[in-house]
Design a protein around this motif. Structure first.
Motif, PDB file in Angstrom:
ATOM      1  N   ALA A  16      24.584  42.795  22.755  1.00 54.64           N
ATOM      2  CA  ALA A  16      23.746  42.950  21.562  1.00 54.64           C
ATOM      3  C   ALA A  16      23.625  41.636  20.799  1.00 54.64           C
ATOM      4  O   ALA A  16      22.587  41.335  20.216  1.00 54.64           O
ATOM      5  CB  ALA A  16      24.332  44.037  20.664  1.00 54.64           C
ATOM      6  N   ARG A  17      24.702  40.838  20.831  1.00 51.20           N
ATOM      7  CA  ARG A  17      24.685  39.565  20.095  1.00 51.20           C
ATOM      8  C   ARG A  17      23.901  38.476  20.809  1.00 51.20           C
ATOM      9  O   ARG A  17      23.232  37.662  20.158  1.00 51.20           O
ATOM     10  CB  ARG A  17      26.128  39.078  19.863  1.00 51.20           C
ATOM     11  N   ASN A  18      24.003  38.418  22.132  1.00 49.94           N
ATOM     12  CA  ASN A  18      23.453  37.244  22.815  1.00 49.94           C
ATOM     13  C   ASN A  18      22.208  37.500  23.659  1.00 49.94           C
ATOM     14  O   ASN A  18      21.640  36.567  24.217  1.00 49.94           O
ATOM     15  CB  ASN A  18      24.538  36.574  23.676  1.00 49.94           C
ATOM     16  N   ARG A  19      21.743  38.747  23.725  1.00 44.68           N
ATOM     17  CA  ARG A  19      20.620  39.021  24.624  1.00 44.68           C
ATOM     18  C   ARG A  19      19.337  38.317  24.186  1.00 44.68           C
ATOM     19  O   ARG A  19      18.557  37.855  25.040  1.00 44.68           O
ATOM     20  CB  ARG A  19      20.400  40.522  24.757  1.00 44.68           C
ATOM     21  N   ASP A  20      19.084  38.225  22.884  1.00 47.70           N
ATOM     22  CA  ASP A  20      17.855  37.563  22.443  1.00 47.70           C
ATOM     23  C   ASP A  20      17.891  36.058  22.693  1.00 47.70           C
ATOM     24  O   ASP A  20      16.913  35.500  23.223  1.00 47.70           O
ATOM     25  CB  ASP A  20      17.593  37.857  20.968  1.00 47.70           C
ATOM     26  N   PRO A  21      18.983  35.329  22.340  1.00 50.71           N
ATOM     27  CA  PRO A  21      19.027  33.904  22.670  1.00 50.71           C
ATOM     28  C   PRO A  21      18.925  33.636  24.169  1.00 50.71           C
ATOM     29  O   PRO A  21      18.285  32.672  24.584  1.00 50.71           O
ATOM     30  CB  PRO A  21      20.385  33.461  22.113  1.00 50.71           C
ATOM     31  N   ILE A  22      19.547  34.492  24.988  1.00 55.73           N
ATOM     32  CA  ILE A  22      19.463  34.305  26.434  1.00 55.73           C
ATOM     33  C   ILE A  22      18.030  34.514  26.918  1.00 55.73           C
ATOM     34  O   ILE A  22      17.499  33.712  27.704  1.00 55.73           O
ATOM     35  CB  ILE A  22      20.433  35.260  27.164  1.00 55.73           C
ATOM     36  N   ARG A  23      17.383  35.577  26.451  1.00 52.65           N
ATOM     37  CA  ARG A  23      15.999  35.825  26.893  1.00 52.65           C
ATOM     38  C   ARG A  23      15.085  34.690  26.466  1.00 52.65           C
ATOM     39  O   ARG A  23      14.200  34.282  27.228  1.00 52.65           O
ATOM     40  CB  ARG A  23      15.490  37.162  26.347  1.00 52.65           C
TER      41      ARG A  23
END
Length: 206
Positions: A16-23
């Motif tokens: 939940a924390r890192n999925r947006d920066p990774i995408r």
């Protein structure tokens, strides 16, 4: 085949924390078509998030050695309704052979530090065997650089990992790079990420 029940879905706080920066970093580098093999997909949340932001003609193959995680992945897949995600398969990164023999991209998020070093070796060798020339291996997670941790938080995290399992721990970027170069992958493109993590891109040469 009957879909797994939605209550099989698992939730990883780190996803939940890192999925947006990774995408944001990864999706622009993905091809419009081909196959993305994800190693150690865990709950399956990253697979869904990446596939939902990618071309519908790019196929994602999630995998995990744990049956409970594969149930979660397939439950997420059933709920999200995306057609470019295959059912999860059993795959052990350390195995000498993988059930997938060709891929355009191999993705592995937050595995290196919560697995024995043999898993890291198997992952790098397996990616080199599996990737088509010009394809890439994407790794995400915390790493030491020049044998030094990059933050006090990573020092504490590394200590907690090793206390839980002496074979775990934050890896040296230089050691991972040496493994990759030895099997025909490039030096990494390194992108700093939030919370003292790194995105690493190793391209298959030849």
């Amino acid at each position: 085949m009957t879909s797994p029940p939605s209550d099989a879905r698992r939730y990883a706080p780190s996803a939940a924390r890192n999925r947006d920066p990774i995408r944001e970093i990864l999706v622009p580098k993905l091809p419009r078509q081909g196959l993305v093999l994800e190693i150690a997909s865990g709950s399956g949340e990253h697979t869904m998030h990446l596939a939902s932001g990618s071309s519908a003609t790019l196929t994602f193959q999630p995998s995990d050695p744990e049956a409970e995680n594969r149930l979660s992945i397939d439950a997420w897949r059933a709920i999200c309704g995306l057609t470019n995600i295959r059912p999860a398969i059993a795959l052990n990164a350390a195995a000498a052979t993988w059930p997938i023999t060709h891929a355009d991209v191999v993705v592995c998020i937050n595995m290196m530090h919560i697995a024995p070093w043999q898993a890291a070796e198997g992952l790098i060798r397996g990616a080199a065997r599996t990737l088509n020339p010009g394809g890439f291996l994407y790794l995400y997670g915390p790493y030491r650089r020049d044998s030094q941790h990059t933050s006090p938080g990573n020092v504490a995290f590394d200590e907690s990992l090793r206390a839980e399992n002496p074979e775990w721990g934050i890896r040296d970027l230089e050691a991972v790079t040496a493994l990759a170069v030895a099997v025909g992958l490039s030096l990494p493109e390194i992108i700093p990420m939030p919370a003292n993590n790194l995105s690493l891109f190793f391209t298959r040469l030849g």
